[in-house]
Each structure stands twice: as structure tokens, then as C-alpha cells.
Design a protein around this motif. Structure first.
Motif, PDB file in Angstrom:
ATOM      1  N   UNK A  58       2.543 -30.149   8.277  1.00 24.43           N
ATOM      2  CA  UNK A  58       3.726 -29.374   7.761  1.00 24.43           C
ATOM      3  C   UNK A  58       3.303 -28.061   7.297  1.00 24.43           C
ATOM      4  N   UNK A  59       1.873 -27.852   6.793  1.00 21.43           N
ATOM      5  CA  UNK A  59       1.361 -26.730   6.204  1.00 21.43           C
ATOM      6  C   UNK A  59       1.249 -25.957   7.182  1.00 21.43           C
ATOM      7  N   UNK A  60       0.915 -26.249   8.464  1.00 23.32           N
ATOM      8  CA  UNK A  60       0.803 -25.222   9.586  1.00 23.32           C
ATOM      9  C   UNK A  60       2.042 -24.777  10.047  1.00 23.32           C
ATOM     10  N   UNK A  61       2.976 -25.892  10.072  1.00 25.58           N
ATOM     11  CA  UNK A  61       4.406 -25.337  10.648  1.00 25.58           C
ATOM     12  C   UNK A  61       4.881 -24.303   9.439  1.00 25.58           C
ATOM     13  N   UNK A  62       4.789 -24.598   8.174  1.00 19.65           N
ATOM     14  CA  UNK A  62       5.112 -23.697   7.169  1.00 19.65           C
ATOM     15  C   UNK A  62       4.516 -22.202   6.962  1.00 19.65           C
ATOM     16  N   UNK A  63       3.262 -22.137   7.390  1.00 19.68           N
ATOM     17  CA  UNK A  63       2.106 -21.078   7.542  1.00 19.68           C
ATOM     18  C   UNK A  63       2.712 -20.262   8.780  1.00 19.68           C
ATOM     19  N   UNK A  64       3.196 -20.962   9.850  1.00 21.51           N
ATOM     20  CA  UNK A  64       3.594 -20.313  11.054  1.00 21.51           C
ATOM     21  C   UNK A  64       4.945 -19.654  10.626  1.00 21.51           C
ATOM     22  N   UNK A  65       5.780 -20.480   9.946  1.00 20.81           N
ATOM     23  CA  UNK A  65       7.011 -19.962   9.597  1.00 20.81           C
ATOM     24  C   UNK A  65       6.885 -18.404   8.651  1.00 20.81           C
ATOM     25  N   UNK A  66       6.103 -18.720   7.598  1.00 21.83           N
ATOM     26  CA  UNK A  66       5.617 -17.492   6.891  1.00 21.83           C
ATOM     27  C   UNK A  66       5.158 -16.543   7.489  1.00 21.83           C
ATOM     28  N   UNK A  67       4.204 -16.713   8.463  1.00 15.92           N
ATOM     29  CA  UNK A  67       3.723 -15.595   9.215  1.00 15.92           C
ATOM     30  C   UNK A  67       4.978 -14.855  10.143  1.00 15.92           C
ATOM     31  N   UNK A  68       5.956 -15.711  10.538  1.00 18.42           N
ATOM     32  CA  UNK A  68       7.011 -15.027  11.309  1.00 18.42           C
ATOM     33  C   UNK A  68       7.917 -14.096  10.214  1.00 18.42           C
ATOM     34  N   UNK A  69       8.106 -14.864   9.142  1.00 18.99           N
ATOM     35  CA  UNK A  69       9.183 -14.106   8.118  1.00 18.99           C
ATOM     36  C   UNK A  69       8.338 -12.752   7.613  1.00 18.99           C
ATOM     37  N   UNK A  70       7.056 -13.073   7.348  1.00 17.58           N
ATOM     38  CA  UNK A  70       6.314 -11.670   6.923  1.00 17.58           C
ATOM     39  C   UNK A  70       6.180 -10.784   7.972  1.00 17.58           C
ATOM     40  N   UNK A  71       6.030 -10.924   9.266  1.00 14.90           N
ATOM     41  CA  UNK A  71       5.942 -10.040  10.368  1.00 14.90           C
ATOM     42  C   UNK A  71       7.248  -9.503  10.242  1.00 14.90           C
ATOM     43  N   UNK A  72       8.589  -9.967  10.063  1.00 17.59           N
ATOM     44  CA  UNK A  72       9.726  -9.813  10.150  1.00 17.59           C
ATOM     45  C   UNK A  72      10.103  -8.746   8.963  1.00 17.59           C
ATOM     46  N   UNK A  73       9.353  -8.806   7.801  1.00 12.48           N
ATOM     47  CA  UNK A  73       9.641  -7.885   6.676  1.00 12.48           C
ATOM     48  C   UNK A  73       8.793  -6.765   7.099  1.00 12.48           C
ATOM     49  N   UNK A  74       7.555  -6.922   7.627  1.00 12.06           N
ATOM     50  CA  UNK A  74       6.592  -5.705   7.871  1.00 12.06           C
ATOM     51  C   UNK A  74       7.427  -4.771   8.827  1.00 12.06           C
ATOM     52  N   UNK A  75       8.185  -5.436  10.070  1.00 11.57           N
ATOM     53  CA  UNK A  75       9.000  -4.540  10.631  1.00 11.57           C
ATOM     54  C   UNK A  75      10.205  -3.714   9.964  1.00 11.57           C
ATOM     55  N   UNK A  76      10.885  -4.570   9.136  1.00 12.12           N
ATOM     56  CA  UNK A  76      11.953  -3.903   8.294  1.00 12.12           C
ATOM     57  C   UNK A  76      11.240  -2.884   7.336  1.00 12.12           C
TER      58      UNK A  76
END
Length: 234
Positions: free
Chosen positions: A78-96
Motif C-alpha cells: 500500500x505504501x509503495x502504491x501511495x508513494x507511486x501515486x504521490x510521485x505521479x501527482x508531484x510530477x503533475x504539479x511540477x509540470x503545472x
């Protein structure tokens, strides 16, 4: 009674006593063997019970360990999944965040009026929030000339909106950090926008593009997660 009769009678008595003794001895032997077998059976059953209990105890311990290991693996997954999701969200924010630079860089090219209008709108919005007769405005050094060019129209628009006299706006000599660059990758940066404060500095309204992105991202985070991953993750 002669001696022969007496001898015969004695022999009979001896045989009888011996027979009684043998029967008694046999009876004792049988009884002892039965008691021994019963005691042995009890000891065997007790040992069996002890072994069963030990086995059940170890079986429970193994089961508990399995559950703990499964739970740990599940949590790790679960932590790995959440971490992966956070990475996607953070990369999306970086793009924004990188896209914001395009907005503020527009004034260097032929679309400068887009950022110029945005600066005016941000100033008006900040004035409405502060509702102060005199404010201090801070912006990036590169944006000073654009801010100066929209200051009067921003004052008039604010005054008209809230039905007050146009406020005094003083541009601070201290500037906001510049846009992020390769030379200043880890230092403070600002993608554009303004910060307004009351003259005494007690009320501050941060209306930079980065601050607005942070607010919008926090507000929209559940929707973003749902859109990306199909569910709202707590």
C-alpha cells in the motif's frame, strides 16, 4: 494318627499354603501389571496431550507470524502504491509549475499583454482582500515595469468595485525571487505574481502564481487523485 498320616497332612497343608501364596502372588502380579498399564497409559496420554498443546501453540504462533508478515507485506504494498501515486501527482504539479513560467515569460515575447492583464487582476484581487487605504507591493525585479504600467488602472478598478477612494500603492525596493533556473535550482524562486501587505506588515496576502498553484492543487487534490487513479485515496 501315625507319623505317616501326620506327614501327609503337613504336606497337604504346605501345598495348600503354597497354592494360596502362588495365587496371591499371581493376583498381586496381575494387579500390579494392570496398575502399571493404567499409569503408563495415563503418562502416554498426558505426554500426547502435552505434545498436542505444544503443537497447537506452535501452529498458532506460525499462523500469527503469517498474519503479521502478510499484514506487513500488504502495508508495504500500500505504501509503495501511495508513494507511486504521490510521485505521479508531484510530477503533475511540477509540470503545472513549469507551465506557469510560460505565463510569466510571455511578457518577453509578443503575448506580453496576457501576463500584464493577469498582474493587474492579481493586484485588484489582493486589494479587495486587504481593503487597506495604503499597501506595500512586492514583485519580481523583472516585473517592476509591468506592475508600474498597470498600477493606476488596478487602483481605479478596485476603487470602483468596493466604492472607495483609490488606495496608495508603494512598490517595495525588496523584490521577490526570480524564476527558477539551472543556476539557482535549489534556491528560492517565484514564477510571477505579487505579494501585497498592509503598511505595518501585519496583514500579508501572497498572490504569486506559485501560491495560487499550491492552493488550487490542495483544493483539487481529491479530484485529481480520482481522475488519475479512479478512487479518492485518504
Amino acid at each position: 494318627m501315625n507319623d505317616a498320616d501326620v506327614s501327609k497332612q503337613i504336606q497337604q497343608m504346605v501345598r495348600f499354603i503354597r497354592q494360596e501364596a502362588e495365587e496371591k502372588a499371581n493376583e498381586i502380579s496381575v494387579s500390579a501389571e494392570e496398575e502399571f498399564n493404567i499409569e503408563k497409559l495415563q503418562l502416554v496420554e498426558a505426554e500426547k496431550k502435552k505434545i498436542r498443546q505444544e503443537y497447537e501453540k506452535k501452529e498458532k504462533q506460525v499462523e500469527i507470524r503469517k498474519k503479521i508478515e502478510y499484514s506487513m507485506q500488504l502495508n508495504a504494498s500500500r505504501i509503495k502504491v501511495l508513494q507511486a501515486q504521490d510521485d505521479v501527482v508531484n510530477s503533475m504539479k511540477e509540470l503545472a509549475s513549469k507551465e506557469l513560467l510560460n505565463v510569466s515569460h510571455d511578457h518577453l515575447h509578443h503575448h506580453h499583454h496576457v501576463y500584464k492583464k493577469l498582474l493587474k487582476d492579481l493586484i485588484v484581487q489582493s486589494l479587495v482582500r486587504l481593503k487597506e487605504p495604503a499597501v506595500l507591493l512586492r514583485c519580481r525585479k523583472n516585473d517592476v515595469h509591468l506592475v508600474e504600467s498597470v498600477l493606476d488602472s488596478a487602483k481605479e478598478e478596485y476603487a470602483s468595485k468596493v466604492n472607495v477612494h483609490p488606495p496608495e500603492i508603494f512598490i517595495d525596493n525588496v523584490h521577490l525571487p526570480p524564476a527558477p533556473s539551472h543556476h539557482n535550482a535549489h534556491g528560492p524562486f517565484c514564477s510571477g505574481g505579487v505579494v501585497l501587505a498592509s503598511r505595518d506588515g501585519k496583514i500579508v496576502f501572497e498572490n504569486t502564481l506559485d501560491a495560487r498553484l499550491d492552493v488550487a492543487f490542495r483544493k483539487k487534490l481529491p479530484e485529481i487523485r480520482k481522475w488519475l487513479f479512479g478512487q479518492v485515496v485518504a
